[in-house]
Design a protein around this motif. Structure first.
Motif, short mmCIF file in Angstrom:
data_model
loop_
_atom_site.label_atom_id
_atom_site.label_comp_id
_atom_site.label_asym_id
_atom_site.label_seq_id
_atom_site.Cartn_x
_atom_site.Cartn_y
_atom_site.Cartn_z
N ASP A 157 0.82 -1.21 0.00
CA ASP A 157 0.00 0.00 0.00
C ASP A 157 0.85 1.27 0.00
N ALA A 158 2.09 1.17 0.49
CA ALA A 158 3.00 2.31 0.56
C ALA A 158 4.42 1.75 0.54
N LEU A 159 5.37 2.60 0.18
CA LEU A 159 6.75 2.17 0.07
C LEU A 159 7.66 3.15 0.79
N ALA A 160 8.40 2.64 1.78
CA ALA A 160 9.41 3.45 2.46
C ALA A 160 10.67 3.42 1.61
N VAL A 161 11.18 4.60 1.29
CA VAL A 161 12.33 4.69 0.40
C VAL A 161 13.55 5.23 1.15
N SER A 201 15.53 20.12 7.33
CA SER A 201 15.02 21.49 7.34
C SER A 201 13.59 21.50 6.81
N ASP A 202 12.89 22.58 7.09
CA ASP A 202 11.52 22.74 6.58
C ASP A 202 11.52 22.64 5.05
N GLU A 203 12.50 23.28 4.42
CA GLU A 203 12.58 23.26 2.96
C GLU A 203 12.84 21.84 2.44
N GLN A 204 13.69 21.08 3.11
CA GLN A 204 13.93 19.70 2.69
C GLN A 204 12.65 18.88 2.77
N PHE A 205 11.89 19.06 3.84
CA PHE A 205 10.61 18.36 3.95
C PHE A 205 9.70 18.73 2.79
N ARG A 206 9.60 20.01 2.51
CA ARG A 206 8.73 20.47 1.43
C ARG A 206 9.15 19.89 0.08
N GLN A 207 10.45 19.85 -0.17
CA GLN A 207 10.94 19.29 -1.42
C GLN A 207 10.61 17.80 -1.52
N CYS A 208 10.74 17.08 -0.43
CA CYS A 208 10.41 15.65 -0.42
C CYS A 208 8.92 15.44 -0.70
N ILE A 209 8.09 16.25 -0.07
CA ILE A 209 6.64 16.13 -0.27
C ILE A 209 6.27 16.49 -1.70
N GLU A 210 6.88 17.52 -2.26
CA GLU A 210 6.63 17.91 -3.65
C GLU A 210 7.01 16.78 -4.62
N ARG A 211 7.96 15.96 -4.23
CA ARG A 211 8.45 14.89 -5.10
C ARG A 211 7.82 13.53 -4.78
N GLY A 212 6.77 13.51 -3.95
CA GLY A 212 6.02 12.28 -3.77
C GLY A 212 5.95 11.68 -2.39
N ILE A 213 6.65 12.23 -1.42
CA ILE A 213 6.54 11.68 -0.06
C ILE A 213 5.16 12.01 0.49
N CYS A 214 4.47 10.98 0.99
CA CYS A 214 3.11 11.15 1.53
C CYS A 214 3.04 10.91 3.03
N LYS A 215 4.06 10.27 3.58
CA LYS A 215 4.10 9.99 5.02
C LYS A 215 5.52 10.24 5.49
N VAL A 216 5.64 10.95 6.61
CA VAL A 216 6.95 11.28 7.15
C VAL A 216 7.04 10.76 8.59
N ASN A 217 8.11 10.05 8.89
CA ASN A 217 8.34 9.57 10.25
C ASN A 217 9.35 10.51 10.92
N ILE A 218 8.93 11.09 12.04
CA ILE A 218 9.74 12.11 12.71
C ILE A 218 9.78 11.90 14.22
N PHE A 219 9.82 10.65 14.65
CA PHE A 219 9.77 10.36 16.09
C PHE A 219 10.83 11.12 16.87
N THR A 220 12.05 11.16 16.35
CA THR A 220 13.13 11.77 17.12
C THR A 220 12.83 13.23 17.43
N ASP A 221 12.33 14.00 16.47
CA ASP A 221 11.99 15.40 16.73
C ASP A 221 10.90 15.53 17.79
N ILE A 222 9.88 14.69 17.68
CA ILE A 222 8.77 14.75 18.63
C ILE A 222 9.23 14.30 20.01
N ASN A 223 10.02 13.24 20.06
CA ASN A 223 10.56 12.73 21.31
C ASN A 223 11.46 13.78 21.98
N LYS A 224 12.26 14.46 21.18
CA LYS A 224 13.16 15.50 21.71
C LYS A 224 12.36 16.64 22.32
#
Length: 134
Positions: free
Chosen positions: A23-27, A67-90
């Motif tokens: 259903d989804a692919l982690a790259v 960075s915020d810009e790196q996230f945006r670039q990834c999303i623009e290029r097809g990323i639909c789900k982002v795992n960010i546990f470390t930031d939230i945990n921190k």
């Protein structure tokens, strides 16, 4: 780092998706789980080539620290789900640590940690343009 041996091959990704029906692919495009020891080296062109080969939603593992810009670039290029546990945990750990240094007790730490997690999550949702979307 610079070792591209662990990066996702677009042709292999296509074959994997077709054979498994996932259903989804982690790259793997240059991110890792946990805190970074040095700045990540994202291969956004590789991400675009993967997106061209597969139609399932793409997942970014290990997005904390980008960075915020790196996230945006990834999303623009097809990323639909982002795992960010470390930031939230921190965010939770920082809130707890600050209050603990002030002499607060556990019953004070927990609400502060929950609030920090909520705030950090809301900020990421804004960056990812996912506010108000199901």
């Amino acid at each position: 780092g610079e070792d591209h041996g662990f990066m996702t091959d677009p042709d292999s990704a296509r074959e994997f998706v077709l054979k498994t029906g996932v259903d989804a692919l982690a790259v793997s495009i240059g991110t890792v789980h946990g805190p970074y020891l040095k700045k990540p080296c994202l291969d956004l062109e590789l991400l675009s080539r993967i997106r061209e080969q597969v139609e399932v939603p793409l997942v970014l593992h290990g997005g904390s620290g980008l960075s915020d810009e790196q996230f945006r670039q990834c999303i623009e290029r097809g990323i639909c789900k982002v795992n960010i546990f470390t930031d939230i945990n921190k965010a939770a750990a920082d809130a707890a640590g600050a209050l603990y240094k002030e002499g607060s007790v556990m019953t004070d730490l927990i609400p502060a940690m929950v609030g920090a997690v909520k705030s950090a999550t809301e900020e990421k949702m804004k960056i990812f343009s996912s506010v108000g979307r199901a």
